[in-house]
Structure formats: structure tokens, C-alpha cells
Write an enzyme that holds these catalytic residues in place. Sequence first.
Site, PDB file in Angstrom:
ATOM      1  N   GLU A  85      12.417 -26.231  28.154  1.00 27.06           N
ATOM      2  CA  GLU A  85      13.152 -25.219  27.389  1.00 27.06           C
ATOM      3  C   GLU A  85      14.636 -25.570  27.313  1.00 27.06           C
ATOM      4  OE1 GLU A  85      11.469 -23.203  25.664  1.00 27.06           O
ATOM      5  OE2 GLU A  85       9.571 -23.630  26.663  1.00 27.06           O
ATOM      6  N   THR A 134       0.836  -1.200   0.000  1.00 26.25           N
ATOM      7  CA  THR A 134       0.000   0.000   0.000  1.00 26.25           C
ATOM      8  C   THR A 134       0.872   1.252   0.000  1.00 26.25           C
ATOM      9  OG1 THR A 134      -1.491  -1.274   1.392  1.00 26.25           O
ATOM     10  CG2 THR A 134      -1.983   1.053   1.121  1.00 26.25           C
TER      11      THR A 134
HETATM   12  P1  ADP Z   1       0.778  -4.088   2.829  1.00 27.99           P
HETATM   13  O1  ADP Z   1      -0.079  -3.204   2.010  1.00 27.99           O
HETATM   14  O2  ADP Z   1       1.847  -4.799   2.046  1.00 27.99           O
HETATM   15  O3  ADP Z   1       0.057  -5.016   3.744  1.00 27.99           O
HETATM   16  P2  ADP Z   1       1.430  -1.625   4.099  1.00 27.99           P
HETATM   17  O4  ADP Z   1       1.849  -0.819   2.928  1.00 27.99           O
HETATM   18  O5  ADP Z   1       0.068  -1.405   4.622  1.00 27.99           O
HETATM   19  O6  ADP Z   1       1.630  -3.166   3.799  1.00 27.99           O
HETATM   20  O7  ADP Z   1       2.514  -1.432   5.232  1.00 27.99           O
HETATM   21  C1  ADP Z   1       2.182  -1.222   6.561  1.00 27.99           C
HETATM   22  C2  ADP Z   1       3.139  -0.240   7.177  1.00 27.99           C
HETATM   23  O8  ADP Z   1       4.440  -0.791   7.287  1.00 27.99           O
HETATM   24  C3  ADP Z   1       3.292   0.993   6.355  1.00 27.99           C
HETATM   25  O9  ADP Z   1       2.368   1.967   6.757  1.00 27.99           O
HETATM   26  C4  ADP Z   1       4.709   1.451   6.659  1.00 27.99           C
HETATM   27  O10 ADP Z   1       4.709   2.356   7.728  1.00 27.99           O
HETATM   28  C5  ADP Z   1       5.411   0.200   7.071  1.00 27.99           C
HETATM   29  N1  ADP Z   1       6.312  -0.241   6.004  1.00 27.99           N
HETATM   30  C6  ADP Z   1       6.212  -1.377   5.306  1.00 27.99           C
HETATM   31  N2  ADP Z   1       7.225  -1.488   4.424  1.00 27.99           N
HETATM   32  C7  ADP Z   1       7.973  -0.382   4.549  1.00 27.99           C
HETATM   33  C8  ADP Z   1       9.149   0.102   3.896  1.00 27.99           C
HETATM   34  N3  ADP Z   1       9.774  -0.578   2.938  1.00 27.99           N
HETATM   35  N4  ADP Z   1       9.639   1.289   4.296  1.00 27.99           N
HETATM   36  C9  ADP Z   1       9.042   1.994   5.264  1.00 27.99           C
HETATM   37  N5  ADP Z   1       7.927   1.609   5.903  1.00 27.99           N
HETATM   38  C10 ADP Z   1       7.386   0.422   5.567  1.00 27.99           C
HETATM   39 ZN    ZN Z   2       8.785 -26.382  23.260  1.00 28.98          ZN
END
Ligand code: ADP
Ligand code: ZN
Length: 621
Positions: A436, A221
Site C-alpha cells: 500500500e 425509475t
Molecule cells: P435506476 O432506475 O436508474 O436504476 P432508481 O430510480 O431505481 O435508479 O434509483 C434508486 C434510488 O436512488 C431511488 O429510489 C432514489 O432513492 C435514489 N436516487 C437516485 N437518483 C436520485 C436523485 N436524483 N434524487 C434523489 N434520489 C435519487
Molecule cells: Zn494494490
Amino acid sequence: MWQTLWRPLLAVLALVLIFNFIYGTVSRKVSQDAAEIPYSRFKDELARDNIKGITIKGTVIRGEFRTSIQVVDAGTGGKAARQVARFTSNMPALQDPGLMAGLEAKRVTVTAESAETSPFVSAFIYLLPWLLIIGLWVLFSRSMRAQGPGAMMGGFSKSGAKMYTSQKATVTFSDVAGMEDAKQELQEVVEYLKDPKKFERIGGKAPKGVLLVGPPGTGKTLLARAVAGEAGVTFFSISASQFIEMFVGVGASRVRDLFSGARKEAPSIIFIDELDAVGRSRGAGFGGGHDEREQTLNQLLSEMDGFDPHEEVVVMAATNRPDVLDQALLRPGRFDRRVVIERPDWRDRASILKVHTRKTPLASDVDLTVIAKGTPGMTGADLENLVNEAAILAAREDSKVVTMNHMELAKDKILMGGERKMYLSEHEKRITAYHESGHVLVAKTLPGTDPVHKVTIIPRGMALGVTQQLPEDDRYHYPKSYLMNRLSVILGGRVAERLVFGDISTGAQNDLKVVTELAEKMVCQWGMSEKIGAVTFSRGEAHPFLGMKLAQEKTFSEEMAWLIDQEISAIIKGAEEKAEEILVSRRKELDTLVSALLAEETLDGARIDQVLAGVDEKGEG
Ligand code: ADP
Ligand code: ZN
């Protein structure tokens, strides 16, 4: 639905107010030349022969004086005296037997009125609530029909709230850490959206659909939003699961809505999250929502085909299950570009951490590389969460900066679950400690296993204790020897319990599940069984969805099924024997490890080495 109800409610309210107003002015007019007088005053006036006539209704007497009298209204301090010709008064509840005689003697006209309100008024009062209810019902059901089938479920197919969001994106590629390949591939889309004319002059083929493939939380996203931000275009987004409703046709109309919104604002980007929710191959799966999904998918396909060449709308979609998508979606002119996003490796994890700590005050001891290396498998979303947790921990301690310790604690919390306050008896603690320590000792003995990062007997998440192993670097290939050793490590806990207590507890349940799944994969998918050889079977695969699994033909015979079972249990048995061998021969070290664990509750990798080397207390020797 309240948006549609407030109108009739307001109308009813207005009616009530108007009624009150009219009633109020009428009664005030009556009171202009009349006054309320005490009953005793009325009797006095009667004695003075100043009453012309009265009307009695219940206990209320209304009447007229022969000559008007002066009254002083209460609350005016005696200043507002006025002449009145009429009066009202209340009869006392006690009967006044002399009244009728007195009235007759003074020749006063007496009219009696029934105390009951007129039948018309009382009928109206009885019916009013029913009229209200029926009226509201009619209005309500009419607005319901106007909104279409989705309204009943609290959703709106077309009118009312929009299901998608649209905004000017503010994030750019600099907010997306790592993913250099993906950014490179998407650069073309950015160029196109920035200046479509120029792009086409140069001879580029206009991109229409881009499929972002990768596990959840890896920033799909974010990346799509960044493309919109780089190009400076509007970003329309919706999750495909929002297309699917109980009623056929709702999803299709939402798709239409979304595309017409985006066309109006072109150049723009449409982002559809979880595309697999509508995009699964048609004709598979069953049960409710099936027809609906097909209709929605068909609508989506025809919208994508219906773009005019000059409509600069790029559709981006995200999924983590490209294998279940309908082939029609992947045809040229639709989602024909595919950008694969992997979980970040440690270098990318370090830069993601850097991005998310831009605004966090970090202590000088914080080394993001160390955290990045210690978090294999974590996605961008996990790392963002880690930084967040660390900041919360720091705030709780009133610390102005986030220290390395905060980061480590946050990491443990995410990897192993939060610490749980629960009371464990000494015996339960001992069992957990042996369990463990069994994992730890087998891991320490066998070559090529992942280093033990930490072991604890503080209950965390769902487990009573946790042994945490972290690979030194991200792994992409797993040799059979590594997997066999891994099975032994996981079984080590159970073996240690049996060895020491002659019994096994329920604590090993999750271990067994992991072991079985792993052994099944080794035999059925990776061809690691000598007897069966290099064949793969559908068994042990994660099934895309229920419908497919049931419909799937079994591709192997009963004999083969039996052989597979034999091989799986042989692998597990072999691994268990290896673990037992190790723990029997190193029983003394096992006991040492257990007493250290009982005393200290948590041991990190370095401390485990000290304990095994015979060092008694932390820091000594
Ligand atoms: P997906 O759509 O793949 O499920 P998202 O784009 O919603 O993932 O990611 C969730 C959050 O994780 C984002 O809002 C961002 O803050 C963080 N994030 C994920 N990948 C990155 C990246 N490469 N760099 C910086 N932040 C990231
Ligand atoms: Zn175990």
C-alpha cells in the site's frame, strides 16, 4: 399453484366430515337404549338368567336383556340413572372357559360374527389413499393446462397474479434532486398527460415513447415515477426481464396484459425497466429464449403502434445499453425521445444527499458538500445507501444525531468495502504495508495524480489493504500523461513488494487486471500508442453480449494483433519502470510510511503528509 389446489382439498375434507357425522349419529342412536357394562355385571345378569341373546364379535359382546336394567352413566354423579334393554361389554383377554357352558345352561341365543370388517369396507380403506392421489393429480393437471405453459415454472402468463404493478405515484420532481435538464425535457410529457386536449390544441406533438438512458441507480425509475406524480396519472411498471420466460408466448401475453391494463386507466404511464432485456437487436444472440424474446419484442412494437390517437398512454423505458437496442424500437412513434441521465456531479450529489437527509437528524458538524465532493462516481442509489449506513452507525452508538464521522465511516464502507475481521501474521501485515505504501508514495511523487484520500492495512472487502485516491473534481477527460501516471501508481504496490522482499505476492492480482484493461483501452480505443496511431479497434470494448462477440469479424490482421500486444506490454513496462525508479530513490520515505502504517493501520491524506514530512506522532509538530 396452491390457489388451485385448495378447492379439491376442501372437498375431500368436507366428505370426511360428512362421513364422520353420519357414522357418529348412527352409533349414537344404537347407544340410546344400550349401555356399556363391565364383564362382571354381564356375568351377574347371566347368572340371574336375564340375558336373552348375545352376539360375539372378537372380544366384544353385544346383547339384549330379558328385562331392562337400571344403569348409571359415568360422569353424571349418579343422578342420570336410566333403564336399558341392550348392552355391550368387553371380554377379558384371559379365556373364560365357563362362559359357553353358562350361556347354554341359561338357553341364551348366541350369534358369532367374524371379527373382520366387511370386505367392501376394507377394500375401500385400502383404496382411499390411491383414490385421493389420483383425484388430486387429475385436478392438478387440469388446472395446469388451463394456465398455459408458464404455469409449470411457477409463473402465470395471464391468469392469477399480475406481473406488473400499478399505482398512483406520490413522488414529484421535488423528490428528484438535480437532473434539471432531464426534468426540463420531461416537462412536456407532464403537460401532455395533465391535459391532453389543451396540449394538442396548442399544437404539441403527443409524446408516445421516452427512453431514459443512464447507468443503474441514477434515478431513472424515480424520474419516471415523478413524471406520473406530477401529472397525477397511474404508473404501470414492469421490468423487461420479467417478460422473458422459458416458454414461448408468455412474454407476449404479458405485454398485452400490461398495455390493456394501462389503456383502461388512461391517461397513464407505462414504465419498462431494463428494456434491453427484450429490446436487443433481433437476430443477434443465440440459445434459449431467443424466439421468445423476438415474439415479446414484436408484441411490444405492435402495441406501441396500435395506440389510438385519443389513448393517452406514454411508454417510458429505461436502459443503460442504448447501443444494443433494436433499431425498430427507436423509430418515430415509438421510443423517439431520448433523455440521457449522467452520473451526478458533486453539486447534484450534494442536493441528492440533501433530499435523502430530509428526515435524518444531522449534527451541526455535518457538511454535505464535503461528502458530495468525496464521492465521485457515486449514483443517487449509492448516496441513499450512504445516508442509510450512516444512520445505522449512529443508531448502533445510541447517538441521537448522525455526525460527520458517521458519514465518513459509511462512505469508507461503501467505497472500500466493509472491514473484515481476519487474522494476519506480522509478516503478511508487513507485505501489505509495503504494497500500500508503494501505491501511496508513487501517487505522492508523480504530478497530476488524484490526491490520496486514505490508506489502510485493515482488510476490507476482498482486499488485505486499500489505498484510496479521490479526484478533486469529477473528470470527463483523461490525458495520456494522467493515465500513464495512474498505471505507475497501480503498479507501485507490486514494485514495492519486489523491491523489499525480492518476491511478489498474489495480493497484486487485482492491480494487474486493472492495469491490463487500462493499457488495452489506451492502445485499442483511445489511439494512444505512437506505433499504431489514431485507430480504434473493437478489442477491449465491453461487449454488449456474448452472441455478438462471437459473431463479430476481426477487423485487424494477425500482424496488427501482434503489434497491439507489443504496445500494451510496452506501456505497462514503461509505467512499471517509472514506479521502480521512484521507489528506489525514495526508499527511506517508503520505510517511514510503512512503520507509520503498521503502527496506526489507517492514515488519512493529511496524516500521510505529516509522516512524509518527518512528523512522528499524530498531533505533534
Ligand atoms: P435506476 O432506475 O436508474 O436504476 P432508481 O430510480 O431505481 O435508479 O434509483 C434508486 C434510488 O436512488 C431511488 O429510489 C432514489 O432513492 C435514489 N436516487 C437516485 N437518483 C436520485 C436523485 N436524483 N434524487 C434523489 N434520489 C435519487
Ligand atoms: Zn494494490
